[in-house]
Enzyme design. Structure first.
Site, PDB file in Angstrom:
ATOM      1  N   HIS A  13       0.777  -1.411   0.217  1.00 30.50           N
ATOM      2  CA  HIS A  13      -0.193  -0.118   0.186  1.00 30.50           C
ATOM      3  C   HIS A  13       0.819   1.272   0.472  1.00 30.50           C
ATOM      4  O   HIS A  13       2.023   1.231   0.506  1.00 30.50           O
ATOM      5  CB  HIS A  13      -1.069   0.086   0.743  1.00 30.50           C
ATOM      6  CG  HIS A  13       0.309   0.086   2.371  1.00 30.50           C
ATOM      7  ND1 HIS A  13       0.028   1.313   3.486  1.00 30.50           N
ATOM      8  CD2 HIS A  13       0.234  -0.908   3.062  1.00 30.50           C
ATOM      9  CE1 HIS A  13       0.668   1.138   4.218  1.00 30.50           C
ATOM     10  NE2 HIS A  13       0.744  -0.596   4.661  1.00 30.50           N
ATOM     11  N   ASP A  14       0.588   2.295  -1.204  1.00 37.34           N
ATOM     12  CA  ASP A  14       1.107   3.934  -0.479  1.00 37.34           C
ATOM     13  C   ASP A  14       2.498   4.144  -1.288  1.00 37.34           C
ATOM     14  O   ASP A  14       2.923   5.140  -1.213  1.00 37.34           O
ATOM     15  CB  ASP A  14       0.905   4.172   0.724  1.00 37.34           C
ATOM     16  CG  ASP A  14      -0.355   4.582   1.177  1.00 37.34           C
ATOM     17  OD1 ASP A  14      -1.263   4.994   0.679  1.00 37.34           O
ATOM     18  OD2 ASP A  14      -0.851   3.416   2.036  1.00 37.34           O
ATOM     19  N   GLY A  30       5.172  -1.528   2.595  1.00 32.49           N
ATOM     20  CA  GLY A  30       4.015  -0.077   1.781  1.00 32.49           C
ATOM     21  C   GLY A  30       4.511   1.193   2.373  1.00 32.49           C
ATOM     22  O   GLY A  30       6.094   1.414   3.509  1.00 32.49           O
TER      23      GLY A  30
END
Length: 257
Positions: A116-117, A134
């Protein structure tokens, strides 16, 4: 196409190829001339550009593997001309940055995971089974060797080459090769830089900068000040200085025998 499920609200461009048993959910946008293989799952909130190739058993836009995620609305944005091979998984963002971003013209090899991100630049190679936690940032033209694990929040500078089976737990400055365990500076990424048009004068400048940083055993703060005072201001010099000064995790060390 056999048993392919495409949500009526998904927006697909022209000349899209869909393989068997592929699922495309609501709130998905896919650009023209993109090819999608068999058993691919593209989940809500995913945006894919033009001329991409997405191979079989890939999952794009999956829910973040982060205990802080509370089902907030986030995105996965993938640019143009990307080649994503078999069994790749790329998660969408969290409330932290609201999106995971993959730039243009990247090769993401089979079994890689991008958390994520993360923000991946352009023209990168992400090797076989690279595991990326992440909020990792990867600069343009970086090459990460297979089976490498990248710690969350790590930053990998542009034009870097990281050897396979590495552990990235510190930031990796631009223009260099990193290898060994713990990960260390081995020299400039000469082959990659020459392919990108860096001339001999520029290569000598970067060699001298990294000699001060990594080979003369100086205090990092003092080394940066010395580079700033003794080297003419250039784009590359300033990128190295800015990268190191803004590193929150700290940078890798120089080669130790």
């Amino acid at each position: 196409m056999k048993n392919t499920l495409v949500h009526q609200n998904a927006a697909l461009g022209g000349n899209i190829t869909l393989g068997n048993f592929t699922t495309i959910e609501d709130d998905v946008i896919i650009g023209d001339n993109t090819s999608i293989g068999n058993n691919v799952t593209i989940l809500s909130g995913t945006r894919i550009g033009e001329n991409c190739q997405i191979h079989s058993n890939t999952i794009l836009g999956g829910i973040p593997q982060d205990l802080k995620y509370r089902n907030e609305y986030t995105l996965l944005e993938i640019g143009d001309d990307n080649l994503i091979r078999e069994f790749v998984t790329i998660n969408k963002g969290t409330a932290s940055k609201r999106k995971t971003v993959i730039g243009n013209s990247n090769l993401i090899m089979s079994n890689a995971h991008i958390g994520h991100d993360c923000i991946i630049g352009n023209n990168c190679v992400i090797g076989f089974s690279v595991g990326m936690a992440g909020e990792v940032k990867v600069g343009d033209w970086s090459n990460i060797g297979g089976l490498t694990a990248v710690h969350q929040f790590s930053i990998i500078g542009e034009h870097t080459m990281i050897s396979g089976l590495s552990r990235v737990v510190k930031d990796v400055p631009p223009y260099i090769i990193a290898a060994h365990d713990p990960l260390q500076y081995l020299g400039l990424n000469l082959v990659g830089l020459k392919r990108r048009g860096f001339n001999s004068e520029k290569l000598e400048e970067l060699k001298a900068i990294y000699r001060i940083l990594f080979q003369e055993k100086r205090n990092t703060k003092f080394a940066l000040q010395l580079i700033e005072n003794e080297f003419e201001q250039t784009i590359e010099r300033d990128k190295v200085l800015d990268f190191i000064r803004h590193s929150k995790r700290g940078i890798i060390k120089g080669y130790r025998k």
